[in-house]
Design a protein around this motif. Structure first.
Motif, PDB file in Angstrom:
ATOM      1  N   LEU A   5      -0.745  -5.161   7.495  1.00 51.69           N
ATOM      2  CA  LEU A   5      -1.218  -3.773   7.536  1.00 51.69           C
ATOM      3  C   LEU A   5      -1.904  -3.534   8.887  1.00 51.69           C
ATOM      4  CD1 LEU A   5      -1.692  -1.150   5.755  1.00 51.69           C
ATOM      5  CD2 LEU A   5      -3.986  -2.037   5.462  1.00 51.69           C
ATOM      6  N   THR A   6      -1.413  -2.572   9.605  1.00 54.05           N
ATOM      7  CA  THR A   6      -2.018  -2.229  10.892  1.00 54.05           C
ATOM      8  C   THR A   6      -2.887  -0.985  10.731  1.00 54.05           C
ATOM      9  OG1 THR A   6      -0.155  -0.827  11.501  1.00 54.05           O
ATOM     10  CG2 THR A   6      -0.002  -3.157  12.108  1.00 54.05           C
ATOM     11  N   GLU A   7      -3.593  -0.670  11.825  1.00 55.15           N
ATOM     12  CA  GLU A   7      -4.443   0.525  11.780  1.00 55.15           C
ATOM     13  C   GLU A   7      -3.599   1.775  11.576  1.00 55.15           C
ATOM     14  OE1 GLU A   7      -6.577   0.380  15.404  1.00 55.15           O
ATOM     15  OE2 GLU A   7      -7.627  -1.469  14.908  1.00 55.15           O
ATOM     16  N   ALA A   8      -2.431   1.818  12.241  1.00 50.78           N
ATOM     17  CA  ALA A   8      -1.556   3.001  12.106  1.00 50.78           C
ATOM     18  C   ALA A   8      -1.055   3.138  10.669  1.00 50.78           C
ATOM     19  CB  ALA A   8      -0.383   2.882  13.073  1.00 50.78           C
ATOM     20  N   GLU A   9      -0.761   2.030  10.041  1.00 51.53           N
ATOM     21  CA  GLU A   9      -0.296   2.095   8.645  1.00 51.53           C
ATOM     22  C   GLU A   9      -1.421   2.564   7.718  1.00 51.53           C
ATOM     23  OE1 GLU A   9       3.157  -1.363   8.779  1.00 51.53           O
ATOM     24  OE2 GLU A   9       1.119  -1.853   8.154  1.00 51.53           O
ATOM     25  N   LEU A  10      -2.632   2.137   8.041  1.00 52.17           N
ATOM     26  CA  LEU A  10      -3.762   2.594   7.214  1.00 52.17           C
ATOM     27  C   LEU A  10      -3.967   4.100   7.372  1.00 52.17           C
ATOM     28  CD1 LEU A  10      -6.074   1.861   5.325  1.00 52.17           C
ATOM     29  CD2 LEU A  10      -7.492   1.422   7.328  1.00 52.17           C
ATOM     30  N   ILE A  11      -3.864   4.574   8.606  1.00 49.33           N
ATOM     31  CA  ILE A  11      -4.009   6.022   8.841  1.00 49.33           C
ATOM     32  C   ILE A  11      -2.904   6.784   8.097  1.00 49.33           C
ATOM     33  CG2 ILE A  11      -3.892   7.811  10.623  1.00 49.33           C
ATOM     34  CD1 ILE A  11      -5.161   5.736  12.532  1.00 49.33           C
ATOM     35  N   ALA A  12      -1.697   6.247   8.133  1.00 51.13           N
ATOM     36  CA  ALA A  12      -0.582   6.898   7.422  1.00 51.13           C
ATOM     37  C   ALA A  12      -0.827   6.885   5.913  1.00 51.13           C
ATOM     38  CB  ALA A  12       0.716   6.191   7.760  1.00 51.13           C
ATOM     39  N   ALA A  13      -1.400   5.789   5.436  1.00 47.44           N
ATOM     40  CA  ALA A  13      -1.688   5.717   3.994  1.00 47.44           C
ATOM     41  C   ALA A  13      -2.740   6.750   3.608  1.00 47.44           C
ATOM     42  CB  ALA A  13      -2.166   4.317   3.631  1.00 47.44           C
ATOM     43  N   PHE A  14      -3.758   6.914   4.462  1.00 43.25           N
ATOM     44  CA  PHE A  14      -4.763   7.944   4.198  1.00 43.25           C
ATOM     45  C   PHE A  14      -4.123   9.327   4.161  1.00 43.25           C
ATOM     46  CE2 PHE A  14      -8.420   5.221   6.023  1.00 43.25           C
ATOM     47  CZ  PHE A  14      -8.768   4.797   4.762  1.00 43.25           C
ATOM     48  N   ALA A  15      -3.235   9.582   5.113  1.00 41.93           N
ATOM     49  CA  ALA A  15      -2.584  10.900   5.158  1.00 41.93           C
ATOM     50  C   ALA A  15      -1.723  11.124   3.916  1.00 41.93           C
ATOM     51  CB  ALA A  15      -1.743  11.002   6.428  1.00 41.93           C
ATOM     52  N   GLU A  16      -1.064  10.060   3.457  1.00 43.73           N
ATOM     53  CA  GLU A  16      -0.254  10.193   2.235  1.00 43.73           C
ATOM     54  C   GLU A  16      -1.124  10.508   1.030  1.00 43.73           C
ATOM     55  OE1 GLU A  16       2.589   7.243   1.020  1.00 43.73           O
ATOM     56  OE2 GLU A  16       3.154   6.933   3.119  1.00 43.73           O
ATOM     57  N   ILE A  17      -2.253   9.814   0.955  1.00 47.66           N
ATOM     58  CA  ILE A  17      -3.171  10.070  -0.168  1.00 47.66           C
ATOM     59  C   ILE A  17      -3.681  11.513  -0.100  1.00 47.66           C
ATOM     60  CG2 ILE A  17      -5.372   9.419  -1.201  1.00 47.66           C
ATOM     61  CD1 ILE A  17      -4.849   6.595  -0.037  1.00 47.66           C
ATOM     62  N   ARG A  18      -3.936  11.964   1.121  1.00 47.33           N
ATOM     63  CA  ARG A  18      -4.440  13.333   1.292  1.00 47.33           C
ATOM     64  C   ARG A  18      -3.388  14.362   0.886  1.00 47.33           C
ATOM     65  NH1 ARG A  18      -7.394  17.146   0.686  1.00 47.33           N
ATOM     66  NH2 ARG A  18      -8.343  18.350   2.332  1.00 47.33           N
ATOM     67  N   ALA A  19      -2.141  14.021   1.092  1.00 46.07           N
ATOM     68  CA  ALA A  19      -1.062  14.971   0.794  1.00 46.07           C
ATOM     69  C   ALA A  19      -0.833  15.129  -0.709  1.00 46.07           C
ATOM     70  CB  ALA A  19       0.226  14.506   1.465  1.00 46.07           C
ATOM     71  N   GLN A  20      -1.339  14.190  -1.479  1.00 41.26           N
ATOM     72  CA  GLN A  20      -1.147  14.285  -2.927  1.00 41.26           C
ATOM     73  C   GLN A  20      -2.029  15.396  -3.492  1.00 41.26           C
ATOM     74  OE1 GLN A  20       1.217  12.523  -4.459  1.00 41.26           O
ATOM     75  NE2 GLN A  20       1.640  11.870  -2.350  1.00 41.26           N
TER      76      GLN A  20
END
Lengths: 131, 180
Positions: free
Chosen positions: A1-16
């Motif tokens: 897990l990289t920092e970019a993947e974590l940021i993308a995961a946060f954005a995905e959670i936000r989109a829900q």
């Protein structure tokens, strides 16, 4: 897990979709006003309690501060036994000497100098007369 | 009510209307519970209302609210008991999601909520709120070096948890897809 993947995961959670929020401006204003009212009441109550405690402490502490016993009326003293004695004439006091030397403090001329009266165990002082 | 207080209330209402969702979501990332997130956001807005006159308007309102949210979250977790006071109604549960669409997100989310709270707070502030090391340190009340180490350790914990979950998943589903 990289920092970019974590940021993308946060954005995905936000989109829900999120549950509906109860944080309306009116509700927050009401909560803020009631909190301010509570704070003022607490401050007023605290100040009143401090003032009352100070007043009680002062009222209790004032009589307790003087530890002197209650005053008792003093009976009138008996008449002092005064033995008439001739007053001794004192020589005039010398004038102060200039130059920094402090002369001895003279006695109060108004106070009569009396000798102690003779007692049974202490005879009167007799000055031997030189032949 | 004076004109000044009406203006103040109007400004405050505008700010709440524009930022309530964002603040609540930040709290949700920290605590992983919508109810608790709403409580934390509410506490932050109440403190903001009480401090509205003191706060400098030059863009520091967001910083103040972020700080209150993070510290409320950390302090609430530190207490043995928590006073749950809800001034609004219970939020409804989110609508159910399609399991295949949320699979990857769910894996990361499950791992994230197992990260220790200070590491999670550092990760959220750095990678969701996009704050600098200095700002994150100011909010967490620690040094910049501590923020760096918290972030590095948080990422390491996340990686370990994700690997563990992948191992569990492969152990449960062997090659060929046939369950034992």
């Amino acid at each position: 897990l990289t920092e970019a993947e974590l940021i993308a995961a946060f954005a995905e959670i936000r989109a829900q979709p999120a549950p509906p929020s109860g944080l309306t401006p009116q509700a927050m204003l009401g909560a803020g006003r009631s909190a301010r009212r509570r704070r003022r009441i607490v401050a007023l109550a605290g100040g009143t309690m401090v003032a009352a405690a100070t007043a009680v402490t002062v009222m209790i502490g004032l009589p307790a501060g003087s530890d002197t016993p209650p005053s008792v009326p003093i009976p009138p003293a008996e008449e002092p036994l005064v033995t008439p004695t001739p007053a001794i004439t004192r020589p005039p006091t010398p004038s102060p000497v200039e130059g920094g030397h402090t002369p001895p403090t003279p006695l109060d001329p108004t106070t009569p100098v009396t000798s102690a009266p003779p007692t049974p165990d202490r005879p009167a002082t007799s000055i031997p007369v030189s032949p | 009510l004076t004109y000044e207080s009406i203006d103040k209330d109007g400004e405050f209402s505008d700010y709440v209307a524009s930022s309530a969702d964002r603040v609540r979501f930040t709290a949700y990332l920290l605590c992983a519970d919508w109810h608790e997130a709403e409580d934390i956001a509410q506490a932050a807005f109440v403190k903001l209302y009480l401090a509205w006159d003191r706060i400098d308007r030059q863009g520091s309102i967001d910083a103040y609210v972020r700080k209150v949210v993070v510290r409320t979250y950390l302090n609430e977790r530190r207490r043995l008991w928590r006073k749950l006071e809800r001034l609004t109604g219970t939020p409804a549960e989110p609508p159910p999601q399609q399991p295949d669409a949320a699979e990857q997100r769910l894996v990361v989310w499950r791992a994230l909520i197992q990260v220790p709270q200070r590491q999670r707070a550092a990760l959220v502030l750095r990678y969701w709120e996009d704050l600098s090391l200095l700002d994150t340190a100011a909010i967490l009340g620690c040094s910049v070096g501590n923020v760096k180490s918290q972030c590095a350790r948080g990422l390491q914990t996340l990686r370990g948890l994700l690997e563990g979950q992948a191992d569990d998943h492969s152990a449960r589903v062997p090659e060929g897809g046939a369950r034992p």
